[in-house]
Design a protein around this motif. Structure first.
Motif, PDB file in Angstrom:
ATOM      1  N   GLN A 149      36.208  23.873  31.631  1.00  0.00           N
ATOM      2  CA  GLN A 149      37.774  24.773  32.343  1.00  0.00           C
ATOM      3  C   GLN A 149      37.304  25.800  33.527  1.00  0.00           C
ATOM      4  O   GLN A 149      37.951  26.704  33.712  1.00  0.00           O
ATOM      5  CB  GLN A 149      36.543  26.080  30.873  1.00  0.00           C
TER       6      GLN A 149
ATOM      7  N   ARG B 297      42.398  22.985  35.572  1.00  0.00           N
ATOM      8  CA  ARG B 297      43.153  24.488  34.140  1.00  0.00           C
ATOM      9  C   ARG B 297      44.046  23.729  35.150  1.00  0.00           C
ATOM     10  O   ARG B 297      45.494  23.611  34.582  1.00  0.00           O
ATOM     11  CB  ARG B 297      42.566  25.632  34.609  1.00  0.00           C
TER      12      ARG B 297
ATOM     13  N   THR C 289      35.617  30.724  38.821  1.00  0.00           N
ATOM     14  CA  THR C 289      36.561  30.947  37.638  1.00  0.00           C
ATOM     15  C   THR C 289      36.130  31.853  37.035  1.00  0.00           C
ATOM     16  O   THR C 289      36.856  32.408  36.414  1.00  0.00           O
ATOM     17  CB  THR C 289      36.526  29.773  37.490  1.00  0.00           C
ATOM     18  N   GLN C 290      34.646  32.010  36.181  1.00  0.00           N
ATOM     19  CA  GLN C 290      34.522  33.223  36.034  1.00  0.00           C
ATOM     20  C   GLN C 290      34.485  34.612  36.299  1.00  0.00           C
ATOM     21  O   GLN C 290      35.236  35.274  35.736  1.00  0.00           O
ATOM     22  CB  GLN C 290      32.931  33.322  35.071  1.00  0.00           C
TER      23      GLN C 290
ATOM     24  N   HIS D 147      40.358  38.893  34.319  1.00  0.00           N
ATOM     25  CA  HIS D 147      41.346  38.832  33.372  1.00  0.00           C
ATOM     26  C   HIS D 147      41.887  39.280  32.080  1.00  0.00           C
ATOM     27  O   HIS D 147      42.259  39.878  31.338  1.00  0.00           O
ATOM     28  CB  HIS D 147      41.836  37.593  32.458  1.00  0.00           C
ATOM     29  N   GLU D 148      40.292  39.694  31.794  1.00  0.00           N
ATOM     30  CA  GLU D 148      40.078  40.410  30.555  1.00  0.00           C
ATOM     31  C   GLU D 148      40.315  42.052  30.522  1.00  0.00           C
ATOM     32  O   GLU D 148      40.586  42.825  29.647  1.00  0.00           O
ATOM     33  CB  GLU D 148      38.505  40.402  30.334  1.00  0.00           C
TER      34      GLU D 148
ATOM     35  N   SER E 261      37.523  35.146  37.548  1.00  0.00           N
ATOM     36  CA  SER E 261      38.739  35.253  37.677  1.00  0.00           C
ATOM     37  C   SER E 261      38.756  35.504  36.009  1.00  0.00           C
ATOM     38  O   SER E 261      40.002  35.879  35.469  1.00  0.00           O
ATOM     39  CB  SER E 261      39.008  34.306  38.017  1.00  0.00           C
ATOM     40  N   ASP E 262      38.199  34.760  35.389  1.00  0.00           N
ATOM     41  CA  ASP E 262      38.576  35.055  33.783  1.00  0.00           C
ATOM     42  C   ASP E 262      37.575  36.464  33.653  1.00  0.00           C
ATOM     43  O   ASP E 262      38.409  37.392  32.742  1.00  0.00           O
ATOM     44  CB  ASP E 262      37.592  34.148  33.243  1.00  0.00           C
TER      45      ASP E 262
ATOM     46  N   LEU F   8      31.013  28.381  30.661  1.00  0.00           N
ATOM     47  CA  LEU F   8      31.784  27.548  30.941  1.00  0.00           C
ATOM     48  C   LEU F   8      30.947  26.463  31.443  1.00  0.00           C
ATOM     49  O   LEU F   8      30.238  26.100  32.013  1.00  0.00           O
ATOM     50  CB  LEU F   8      32.696  28.410  32.755  1.00  0.00           C
TER      51      LEU F   8
ATOM     52  N   SER G 294      45.350  29.283  37.760  1.00  0.00           N
ATOM     53  CA  SER G 294      44.322  29.104  36.330  1.00  0.00           C
ATOM     54  C   SER G 294      44.832  29.212  35.741  1.00  0.00           C
ATOM     55  O   SER G 294      44.274  28.816  34.384  1.00  0.00           O
ATOM     56  CB  SER G 294      42.627  29.289  36.912  1.00  0.00           C
ATOM     57  N   ILE G 295      45.668  29.856  35.181  1.00  0.00           N
ATOM     58  CA  ILE G 295      46.532  30.755  34.185  1.00  0.00           C
ATOM     59  C   ILE G 295      48.045  30.429  34.204  1.00  0.00           C
ATOM     60  O   ILE G 295      49.020  30.280  33.225  1.00  0.00           O
ATOM     61  CB  ILE G 295      46.155  32.394  33.428  1.00  0.00           C
TER      62      ILE G 295
END
Length: 501
Positions: free
Chosen positions: A8, A13, A192-193, A199-200, A195-196, A4, A232-233
């Protein structure tokens, strides 16, 4: 997962959503009947930033948050990282003894707390500068000499400064079986990473999705999954600290919740209540995901809640204060009954024997993990770090096994720590407090799972003459939080005295 950039990161966000979707609801607080839009939350955080600026808080200094879940917690957290300061996030339910221990290690330049908590910890907070948020009641005792009341300070909103590097955005505390709290740091892009990566594995979430916030935000699981992820979304945080007094099915249905996390004890509680619930199943969001975290959840309890609510079974995840969530069951892939899941993107794991050799599928070994989500070590603990963090791998102390497809299953904890009510308990800490009694000579704390696989804390104390269970329980209650108090206390007469008879 790709690396990231700062643009980002989750605060970037959030600010983007406050500009592109200002009227979307960021927080709906059921307890206060309060709705806060993304624009209003940003303004609230900017006002908090102005207060911190007026108090001379500069980048790089530590600011402790001792607050319950709520809008104030979130606004001040965003403001602290928006100043480049470092949030030290503490459990607001700590006893005076526990709070003084972590504050002595953290040494914040400011503590943000409520007037109620300030009165409760008056002596502990005296050496520190405090910013006091009003709960609406008049203080019944004088505030510490270094305290200021937020409502009496001039209001000036200051824009949040967005991180330009991978800054530290949380300091939290955990235990490792050594009898004292250990400070753990996490950084902006790593959080952040994480959380991402989660989410995947989920059905897509974003604008319009509703996340039920029931986990404490002072824990890394709550902070990352229940606050950083939804903000963040562009999702809505549905907040309540009184879920146990509510009808879970009604809350999920009325607000069309799409994502919820519950700890195992809460799942067992609602399973017992929902069995008695009468009437037809309520309409839930068709892609409602319920996850469990904090400690191990037996598969039958996960399936039971799904049947009682009329939704998919509860899925599990795994993480540590040292690592953030790193293993999760996927809502979009195959689910293996009883598994904790598979590692998210960016996380590597090994299951090894006592000699550090990888074990075969189906064999039990210690879980080792590494990746950007894993902290580099405990603050100011070089000896412990040399043992727990080796060659980039964190030795979790959890014993697990994997099936042929790589799904991870929990077996037990190897270290002298355990989870009680999803809270970390250090057995050595409990023993050390028991041994403060003048008649106590030896103490041994241990865990015995009950018939529902719930961890039950036992304590055996060997002591002189008139030492009683009441003596020990009274002493422990003076220093330790309720979840650390043994359910069973055994008093053993000194062996020397037995032989003398």
């Amino acid at each position: 997962m790709k690396s990231l950039t700062c643009k980002q990161g989750f605060l970037h966000r959030f600010v983007d959503f406050s500009e592109s979707h200002p009227d979307n609801v960021a927080i709906r607080n059921l307890d206060a009947d309060e709705t806060v839009t993304y624009r209003a939350l940003r303004i609230r955080a900017e006002e908090c930033n102005g207060l911190l600026d007026g108090l001379g808080i500069s980048p790089g200094v530590k600011v402790a948050l001792v607050l319950p879940n709520g809008v104030d917690f979130i606004a001040y957290y965003l403001a602290i990282i928006g100043r480049g300061a470092i949030p030290v996030i503490l459990n607001h339910k700590l006893t005076a003894f526990e709070l003084s221990n972590v504050l002595r290690i953290a040494q914040p330049v400011l503590i943000v707390t409520t007037d109620t908590l300030c009165e409760q910890h008056l002596e502990t907070l005296q050496p520190f500068r405090s910013l006091i948020l009003s709960t609406g009641d008049e203080p019944s005792a004088p505030l510490p000499k270094n305290a200021v009341i937020a409502s009496g300070l001039p209001r000036q909103a200051l824009p949040l400064s967005l991180p330009e590097d991978d800054a530290i955005v949380s300091v939290q505390f955990t235990y490792r079986g050594v009898g004292k709290p250990l400070a753990v740091t996490h950084r902006y892009l790593d959080l952040t990473q994480s959380s991402d990566g989660l989410h995947e594995q989920f059905h897509p979430q974003g604008i319009g999705s509703v996340h039920l916030v029931t986990l404490p935000l002072y824990a890394i699981f709550g902070l990352s999954v229940m606050m950083v992820f939804p903000l963040s979304i562009g999702a809505t945080l549905l907040m309540t600290n009184t879920l146990l007094n509510r009808d879970l099915a009604q809350v999920l249905s009325e607000h069309q919740v799409t994502f919820a996390c519950l700890v195992p004890d809460v799942i067992r509680y609602f399973n017992a209540r929902l069995v008695k619930r009468k009437g037809a199943l309520l309409p839930l969001h068709p892609r409602l995901m319920i996850y469990s975290g904090g400690s191990h959840l037996p598969a039958d309890e996960a399936e039971k809640l799904g049947k009682l609510l009329g939704c998919a079974p509860v899925l599990q995840g795994y993480g540590l204060t040292e690592s953030m969530p790193v293993i999760v069951q996927s809502s979009v892939g195959a689910v293996h009954r009883g598994a904790m899941g598979q590692p998210i993107s960016g996380v590597e794991l090994r299951v090894v024997d006592a000699h550090g050799r990888d074990v075969a599928a189906g064999a039990i070994g210690e879980l080792w993990i590494r990746g950007p989500m894993v902290t580099p070590g405990y603050e100011d603990e070089p000896q412990l770090n040399a043992y727990s963090f080796r060659d980039g791998w964190f030795h979790t102390g959890d014993l697990v096994w994997r099936d042929d497809e790589g799904h991870v299953f929990f077996y037990c904890q190897r270290l002298r720590i355990s989870k009680i009510k999803a809270q970390m308990v250090d057995l050595a800490e409990i023993e050390s407090i028991a041994l403060q009694h003048p008649d106590a000579v030896r103490a041994k704390a241990y865990i015995v799972p009950d018939q529902k696989e719930v961890n039950v804390l036992h304590l055996s104390v060997e002591g002189n003459g008139g030492l009683s269970q009441n003596d020990v329980s009274t002493l422990l209650a003076r220093y330790l939080s309720g979840f650390k108090l043994p359910k069973f206390i055994e008093i053993v007469p000194l062996k020397e005295e037995i032989h003398a008879r």
